[in-house]
Design a protein around this motif. Structure first.
Motif, short mmCIF file in Angstrom:
data_model
loop_
_atom_site.label_atom_id
_atom_site.label_comp_id
_atom_site.label_asym_id
_atom_site.label_seq_id
_atom_site.Cartn_x
_atom_site.Cartn_y
_atom_site.Cartn_z
N ALA A 1 15.24 -0.09 7.39
CA ALA A 1 15.20 -0.74 8.70
C ALA A 1 16.56 -1.26 9.15
CB ALA A 1 14.20 -1.89 8.67
N GLY A 2 17.49 -1.32 8.21
CA GLY A 2 18.81 -1.85 8.55
C GLY A 2 18.82 -3.36 8.72
N VAL A 3 18.00 -4.05 7.95
CA VAL A 3 17.97 -5.51 7.99
C VAL A 3 18.21 -6.05 6.58
CG1 VAL A 3 16.32 -5.50 9.92
CG2 VAL A 3 15.47 -5.74 7.59
N ALA A 4 18.53 -7.32 6.50
CA ALA A 4 18.75 -7.95 5.20
C ALA A 4 17.41 -8.21 4.50
CB ALA A 4 19.50 -9.27 5.38
N SER B 1 16.65 -10.70 2.86
CA SER B 1 16.27 -12.10 3.10
C SER B 1 15.42 -12.25 4.36
CB SER B 1 17.52 -12.98 3.21
OG SER B 1 18.34 -12.58 4.29
N ASN B 2 15.61 -11.38 5.35
CA ASN B 2 14.77 -11.41 6.56
C ASN B 2 13.33 -11.06 6.22
OD1 ASN B 2 16.66 -12.09 8.66
ND2 ASN B 2 17.56 -10.07 8.34
N ILE B 3 13.15 -10.09 5.34
CA ILE B 3 11.80 -9.68 4.96
C ILE B 3 11.15 -10.77 4.10
CG2 ILE B 3 10.45 -7.97 3.69
CD1 ILE B 3 12.55 -5.91 4.64
N VAL B 4 11.91 -11.34 3.19
CA VAL B 4 11.39 -12.43 2.36
C VAL B 4 10.93 -13.59 3.25
CG1 VAL B 4 11.99 -14.19 0.64
CG2 VAL B 4 12.77 -11.82 0.33
N ARG B 5 11.77 -14.01 4.18
CA ARG B 5 11.42 -15.12 5.07
C ARG B 5 10.18 -14.78 5.90
NH1 ARG B 5 15.88 -15.55 8.07
NH2 ARG B 5 14.95 -14.67 9.92
N PHE B 6 10.11 -13.54 6.37
CA PHE B 6 8.95 -13.13 7.16
C PHE B 6 7.68 -13.17 6.32
CE2 PHE B 6 6.35 -9.51 8.96
CZ PHE B 6 5.81 -10.26 9.99
N GLU C 1 0.83 -1.21 0.00
CA GLU C 1 0.00 0.00 0.00
C GLU C 1 0.86 1.26 0.00
OE1 GLU C 1 -3.82 -1.75 2.52
OE2 GLU C 1 -2.38 -0.46 3.52
N LYS C 2 1.99 1.20 0.68
CA LYS C 2 2.90 2.36 0.74
C LYS C 2 3.86 2.39 -0.45
CE LYS C 2 2.74 3.16 5.68
NZ LYS C 2 2.60 4.60 5.81
N ASN C 3 3.67 1.43 -1.38
CA ASN C 3 4.48 1.37 -2.59
C ASN C 3 5.97 1.22 -2.28
OD1 ASN C 3 4.54 1.25 -5.41
ND2 ASN C 3 5.09 3.41 -5.56
N LEU C 4 6.26 0.38 -1.29
CA LEU C 4 7.65 0.13 -0.90
C LEU C 4 8.06 -1.28 -1.32
CD1 LEU C 4 7.61 1.59 2.71
CD2 LEU C 4 8.76 2.58 0.73
N THR C 5 9.26 -1.40 -1.83
CA THR C 5 9.80 -2.72 -2.14
C THR C 5 10.39 -3.32 -0.88
OG1 THR C 5 12.01 -1.91 -2.67
CG2 THR C 5 10.38 -1.95 -4.49
N ARG C 6 10.65 -4.60 -0.94
CA ARG C 6 11.32 -5.26 0.18
C ARG C 6 12.69 -4.63 0.41
NH1 ARG C 6 9.86 -11.39 -1.77
NH2 ARG C 6 7.84 -11.56 -0.72
N ALA C 7 13.37 -4.34 -0.70
CA ALA C 7 14.71 -3.75 -0.60
C ALA C 7 14.67 -2.38 0.08
CB ALA C 7 15.34 -3.65 -1.98
N GLN C 8 13.66 -1.58 -0.24
CA GLN C 8 13.54 -0.26 0.38
C GLN C 8 13.29 -0.38 1.88
OE1 GLN C 8 10.40 1.02 -2.29
NE2 GLN C 8 11.73 2.66 -3.11
N VAL C 9 12.40 -1.28 2.27
CA VAL C 9 12.12 -1.48 3.69
C VAL C 9 13.38 -1.99 4.39
CG1 VAL C 9 10.79 -2.82 5.38
CG2 VAL C 9 9.65 -1.85 3.37
N ALA C 10 14.05 -2.95 3.78
CA ALA C 10 15.27 -3.52 4.37
C ALA C 10 16.31 -2.44 4.59
CB ALA C 10 15.82 -4.63 3.48
#
Length: 112
Positions: A48-51, A53-58, A36-45
């Motif tokens: 947030a300072g996380v990998a 892969s953490n977002i993908v797994r979540f 909804e916020k038009n953010l990619t996993r990479a942008q959030v990562a």
């Protein structure tokens, strides 16, 4: 909101009573809010300072550390909601409420 929607909402709370189902529901909701916020996993990562892969797994399995969960939901603007998640006592009987009130006035012993 109609009464039937309210009843369904209450029933839904009881249907997710095991940790895996709750984690998957959080992951699904997180993904929805991220999109909804038009953010990619990479942008959030990156924010947030996380990998990534953490977002993908979540998002796929509902698995993430508490620290990383807090970091990624903060990037979506849910800081207050996370900070206040356990701020209020929960009780289901009057006896529990009375016990909570008694315990809240007890002095806690100093421990190291």
């Amino acid at each position: 909101m109609e009464e039937s929607d309210n009843i369904l909402s209450i029933l839904d709370n009881y249907m997710h009573d095991n940790p895996d189902e709750i984690a998957q529901r959080l992951a699904t909701d997180f993904r929805r809010r991220r999109i909804e916020k038009n953010l990619t996993r990479a942008q959030v990562a990156q924010r947030a300072g996380v990998a990534v892969s953490n977002i993908v797994r979540f998002e796929q399995k509902g698995l993430i550390s508490l620290h990383n969960f807090i970091a990624i939901v903060m990037t979506l603007g849910y800081t207050t909601e996370v900070k206040t998640l356990l701020s209020q006592p929960k009780y289901s009987t009057m006896q529990e409420l009375l016990q909570i009130r008694r315990n809240s006035t007890k002095k806690k012993p100093y421990s190291r």
